[in-house]
Design a protein around this motif. Structure first.
Motif, PDB file in Angstrom:
ATOM      1  N   GLN A   1       0.831  -1.207   0.000  1.00 54.30           N
ATOM      2  CA  GLN A   1       0.000   0.000   0.000  1.00 54.30           C
ATOM      3  C   GLN A   1       0.867   1.259   0.000  1.00 54.30           C
TER       4      GLN A   1
ATOM      5  N   THR B   1       2.356   1.665  -3.603  1.00 58.80           N
ATOM      6  CA  THR B   1       1.419   1.964  -4.690  1.00 58.80           C
ATOM      7  C   THR B   1       0.617   3.246  -4.476  1.00 58.80           C
ATOM      8  N   THR B   2       0.328   3.593  -3.233  1.00 61.50           N
ATOM      9  CA  THR B   2      -0.514   4.770  -2.984  1.00 61.50           C
ATOM     10  C   THR B   2       0.178   5.855  -2.168  1.00 61.50           C
TER      11      THR B   2
ATOM     12  N   THR C   1      -8.699  -2.153   1.183  1.00 63.44           N
ATOM     13  CA  THR C   1      -8.374  -0.851   0.596  1.00 63.44           C
ATOM     14  C   THR C   1      -7.641  -1.030  -0.731  1.00 63.44           C
TER      15      THR C   1
ATOM     16  N   SER D   1      -7.233   5.405  -3.235  1.00 65.62           N
ATOM     17  CA  SER D   1      -6.034   6.224  -3.080  1.00 65.62           C
ATOM     18  C   SER D   1      -6.449   7.684  -3.037  1.00 65.62           C
ATOM     19  N   ASP D   2      -5.540   8.521  -2.599  1.00 65.30           N
ATOM     20  CA  ASP D   2      -5.795   9.961  -2.514  1.00 65.30           C
ATOM     21  C   ASP D   2      -5.139  10.687  -3.678  1.00 65.30           C
ATOM     22  N   LEU D   3      -5.326  10.159  -4.872  1.00 62.85           N
ATOM     23  CA  LEU D   3      -4.662  10.712  -6.045  1.00 62.85           C
ATOM     24  C   LEU D   3      -5.592  11.525  -6.921  1.00 62.85           C
TER      25      LEU D   3
END
Length: 387
Positions: free
Chosen positions: A23, A26-27, A73, A79-81
């Motif tokens: 995680q 990647t995020t 998740t 994600s916060d992208l």
């Protein structure tokens, strides 16, 4: 514990590290990996030597819950992208719904450790009542959040698991009434912990002090991180401190693990005393600094530089006297053994200065050593004789 079960324990730890590490890669979400790895690891360490210890299972359970939540998740592609910091998702909406519901048991498990510490069992009748209420609250809040018909909290998508008929119950449980209920239970946990600490033996008191130490450092670090991120967002040193504050969360399970396994207890009184003292003084100095800066800025907006300089000088002048005053009071509560030892040594020195009775000097010295150092055996050699 059998080798097979021990292997299973550490496979759970490995799963936590792999999932949270993936995680983070990647995020960019590092909170799970840096902040909660200690729960799974310390839980496994305790259970490896004490398979039935409730504290170990509790810490390990927090790690497993975080692992499950992280898997969902990642599966949900959260994600916060997105634009303007909003979350995006490439996976199923049900995964986000379940992740939202698992957050409540996670919040409930953290303060519940106070009921089990340090024996691994809920000792008091009040504690058992609180424990059952926590279980009921965690289940109700988790289910109500999972099946809520409101838009999903991160991506605002429609919740495919929604059960509108339960919305009224959900509003009570996760709304103001439920929040007040949860806060009341936390206060009850703190009160129960304080009462058990007060009645505990000397060794158990040292164990409680380890818990206070870990909690104090983590709370102070996280609080300062939030304050500095609000005052100076984006600064490099603030980002570094934020990362350290996340790491400090691991001090909670680490301190609990040390206390439960009863190693290294000899200096915890001094460590806790210094930690609490510096935490109080830091909060006081930061509060004075902020109050002076905001006051000068409000009264004399054209003299903001003068306000900052005045606040700095005031905080610097206050810090050392405040530290000394706070230290004396905190030592009496958290480092009583050290305070009592200093009193014994001072009393012995005073008797030596005011008058020495050769027949009592050796007895007084031996008594002072026994009361301060508490040796298992004591021998005093005197020229011309022996003792």
């Amino acid at each position: 514990m059998t080798p097979l079960r021990k292997t299973g324990l550490w496979l759970g730890v490995a799963a936590f590290l792999v999932v949270t590490g993936w995680q983070a890669i990647t995020t960019g979400a590092i909170t799970g990996l840096l902040g909660f790895s200690g729960f799974a690891v310390v839980g496994a360490v305790i259970l490896s030597s004490r398979p039935r210890n409730g504290v170990g299972w509790h810490l390990y359970g927090i790690g497993l819950l975080w692992t499950t939540s992280t898997i969902l998740t990642v599966h949900g592609g959260l994600s916060d992208l997105g634009e303007a910091g909003t979350a995006v998702a490439t996976g199923p909406a049900w995964a986000e719904a379940v992740v939202s519901g698992l957050a409540w048991p996670g919040w409930v498990l953290l303060p519940a450790i106070g009921l089990l510490f340090p024996t691994g069992r809920v000792e008091s009748r009040v504690g058992r009542a609180i424990a059952w209420q926590l279980i009921v609250f965690a289940v109700l809040a988790g289910v109500a959040t999972t099946v809520s018909s409101a838009p999903l909290p991160q991506t605002s998508r429609v919740n495919p698991l929604a059960v509108p008929a339960l919305d009224a119950v959900g509003e009570l449980v996760v709304g103001v009434p439920g929040t007040l209920w949860f806060l009341a239970l936390i206060i009850g946990i703190v009160a129960d912990l304080a009462l058990r600490w007060r009645r505990a033996s000397d060794l158990s008191r040292l164990q409680y002090r380890w818990l206070v130490f870990g909690l104090t450092v983590a709370i102070v670090a996280i609080s300062l991180s939030g304050l500095w991120n609000a005052v100076q967002p984006g600064e490099l040193w603030v980002e570094i401190w934020s990362g350290l504050s996340v790491l400090s969360i691991n001090l909670i399970p680490i301190s609990i693990g040390i206390a439960v396994t009863r190693h290294g207890l000899y200096e915890i009184g001094r460590v806790v005393s210094r930690t609490v003292s510096y935490a109080i003084v830091t909060a006081l100095v930061v509060g004075v600094y902020a109050a002076v800066v905001t006051s000068v800025a409000a009264l004399l907006p054209e003299l903001t530089t003068v306000g900052v300089a005045l606040a700095t000088l005031t905080a610097a002048a206050l810090s050392l006297p405040a530290l000394r005053a706070v230290q004396r009071r905190v030592d009496r509560r958290f480092d009583r053994e050290h305070v009592d030892a200093e009193a014994v040594v001072d009393d012995f020195g005073q008797r030596l200065r005011t008058g020495v009775d050769p027949s009592r000097a050796s007895h007084d010295l031996a008594l002072a050593v026994e009361r301060t150092l508490q040796p298992a055996t004591l021998g005093l050699w005197i020229a011309g004789g022996s003792r």
